[in-house]
Each structure stands twice: as C-alpha cells, then as structure tokens.
Design a protein around this motif. Structure first.
Motif, PDB file in Angstrom:
ATOM      1  N   ALA A 194      -4.893   5.983   4.909  1.00 27.91           N
ATOM      2  CA  ALA A 194      -6.008   5.466   5.714  1.00 27.91           C
ATOM      3  C   ALA A 194      -7.042   4.793   4.816  1.00 27.91           C
ATOM      4  CB  ALA A 194      -6.647   6.583   6.529  1.00 27.91           C
ATOM      5  N   GLY A 195      -7.339   5.411   3.683  1.00 32.92           N
ATOM      6  CA  GLY A 195      -8.287   4.829   2.732  1.00 32.92           C
ATOM      7  C   GLY A 195      -7.791   3.503   2.177  1.00 32.92           C
ATOM      8  N   LEU A 196      -6.503   3.433   1.877  1.00 32.68           N
ATOM      9  CA  LEU A 196      -5.926   2.184   1.372  1.00 32.68           C
ATOM     10  C   LEU A 196      -5.974   1.085   2.433  1.00 32.68           C
ATOM     11  CD1 LEU A 196      -2.807   3.652  -0.490  1.00 32.68           C
ATOM     12  CD2 LEU A 196      -4.860   2.669  -1.551  1.00 32.68           C
TER      13      LEU A 196
ATOM     14  N   ARG B 101      -8.167  -2.473   2.250  1.00 29.59           N
ATOM     15  CA  ARG B 101      -7.516  -3.775   2.438  1.00 29.59           C
ATOM     16  C   ARG B 101      -8.049  -4.536   3.658  1.00 29.59           C
ATOM     17  NH1 ARG B 101      -2.717  -7.016   1.084  1.00 29.59           N
ATOM     18  NH2 ARG B 101      -2.984  -8.626   2.614  1.00 29.59           N
ATOM     19  N   TYR B 102      -8.204  -3.825   4.788  1.00 34.20           N
ATOM     20  CA  TYR B 102      -8.514  -4.500   6.045  1.00 34.20           C
ATOM     21  C   TYR B 102      -9.904  -4.214   6.599  1.00 34.20           C
ATOM     22  CZ  TYR B 102      -3.484  -5.258   6.024  1.00 34.20           C
ATOM     23  OH  TYR B 102      -2.216  -5.625   5.687  1.00 34.20           O
TER      24      TYR B 102
ATOM     25  N   PHE C  56      -7.185   3.311  11.225  1.00 36.60           N
ATOM     26  CA  PHE C  56      -6.051   4.226  11.206  1.00 36.60           C
ATOM     27  C   PHE C  56      -6.435   5.589  11.775  1.00 36.60           C
ATOM     28  CE2 PHE C  56      -3.011   6.937   8.644  1.00 36.60           C
ATOM     29  CZ  PHE C  56      -1.882   6.575   9.371  1.00 36.60           C
ATOM     30  N   ALA C  57      -7.633   6.054  11.486  1.00 38.04           N
ATOM     31  CA  ALA C  57      -8.078   7.350  11.998  1.00 38.04           C
ATOM     32  C   ALA C  57      -8.118   7.337  13.529  1.00 38.04           C
ATOM     33  CB  ALA C  57      -9.445   7.714  11.429  1.00 38.04           C
ATOM     34  N   GLU C  58      -8.622   6.273  14.107  1.00 33.44           N
ATOM     35  CA  GLU C  58      -8.662   6.149  15.558  1.00 33.44           C
ATOM     36  C   GLU C  58      -7.248   6.083  16.135  1.00 33.44           C
ATOM     37  OE1 GLU C  58      -9.908   2.424  17.995  1.00 33.44           O
ATOM     38  OE2 GLU C  58     -11.734   3.583  17.565  1.00 33.44           O
ATOM     39  N   PHE C  59      -6.378   5.378  15.461  1.00 32.82           N
ATOM     40  CA  PHE C  59      -4.976   5.274  15.858  1.00 32.82           C
ATOM     41  C   PHE C  59      -4.336   6.661  15.915  1.00 32.82           C
ATOM     42  CE2 PHE C  59      -0.542   4.524  14.129  1.00 32.82           C
ATOM     43  CZ  PHE C  59       0.002   4.007  15.293  1.00 32.82           C
ATOM     44  N   LEU C  60      -4.539   7.457  14.873  1.00 35.48           N
ATOM     45  CA  LEU C  60      -3.971   8.811  14.841  1.00 35.48           C
ATOM     46  C   LEU C  60      -4.632   9.719  15.869  1.00 35.48           C
ATOM     47  CD1 LEU C  60      -3.549   9.531  11.025  1.00 35.48           C
ATOM     48  CD2 LEU C  60      -1.776   8.931  12.684  1.00 35.48           C
TER      49      LEU C  60
ATOM     50  N   MET D 262       0.822  -1.195   0.000  1.00 37.23           N
ATOM     51  CA  MET D 262       0.000   0.000   0.000  1.00 37.23           C
ATOM     52  C   MET D 262       0.863   1.254   0.000  1.00 37.23           C
ATOM     53  SD  MET D 262      -2.999  -1.034   2.612  1.00 37.23           S
ATOM     54  CE  MET D 262      -2.091  -2.336   3.388  1.00 37.23           C
ATOM     55  N   LEU D 263       1.881   1.218   0.821  1.00 31.20           N
ATOM     56  CA  LEU D 263       2.768   2.377   0.892  1.00 31.20           C
ATOM     57  C   LEU D 263       3.503   2.560  -0.427  1.00 31.20           C
ATOM     58  CD1 LEU D 263       3.837   4.669   2.583  1.00 31.20           C
ATOM     59  CD2 LEU D 263       5.486   3.101   3.589  1.00 31.20           C
ATOM     60  N   ALA D 264       3.888   1.465  -1.052  1.00 34.49           N
ATOM     61  CA  ALA D 264       4.560   1.543  -2.347  1.00 34.49           C
ATOM     62  C   ALA D 264       3.652   2.198  -3.381  1.00 34.49           C
ATOM     63  CB  ALA D 264       4.973   0.155  -2.809  1.00 34.49           C
TER      64      ALA D 264
END
Length: 84
Positions: free
Chosen positions: A37-39, A43-44, A50-54, A1-3
């Motif tokens: 976050a969208g990616l 995927r998951y 990710f939003a909650e994590f941030l 995803m990062l790639a």
C-alpha cells in the motif's frame, strides 16, 4: 513495485501472473500488504487508495486477493482520476 517487495523476501525468482494470490502463492501477510500500500501511494499518490480497496472486502476476499484483481483496481482508479 511487487518485484521490489518480493526481492526483499528473496522471492525474486517467483513467477507472478494475474491469477497469483498474495497470500497462498506468494505467502505475503497483512503487514506485507501494508508495505505494498505504501509503495502504491508513493507511486500514484491518492489516485489509488489501496486501503479503501481492502476495506471494502470480506476477510476471505483479502485472503484470496490476486495480482490481477489489484491490477484491475489500479487501472480503474487511474481511469477515474484521469476523467475526474
């Protein structure tokens, strides 16, 4: 995803390691984290929020966020989802 994200910015030749920071090393901005976050959601699904994590981080922590810390979050989130 990062790639995929880095390729969009012509950064496909950048070496990414666990200690690589999104802001300082990859020069990604907040909008890029939204894209990531969208990616992650694609995927998951809701297993990795990710939003909650941030949201649980201070501004300085977000600026210094490393690839490794995100990987740890994804792995932990998937373990919790699998167990629950």
């Amino acid at each position: 995803m990062l790639a995929t994200l880095l390729d969009e910015y012509g950064l496909d030749d950048v070496e990414v390691r666990m200690e690589t920071t999104f802001n300082r090393d990859l020069e990604l901005e907040s909008i890029d984290l939204v894209t990531l976050a969208g990616l992650l959601e694609e995927r998951y699904g809701d297993r990795v929020n990710f939003a909650e994590f941030l949201a649980g981080m201070e501004f300085d922590e977000i600026i210094e966020l490393t690839v490794g810390r995100l990987v740890e979050h994804v792995v932990q989130s998937l373990k919790v989802a699998e167990a629950g």
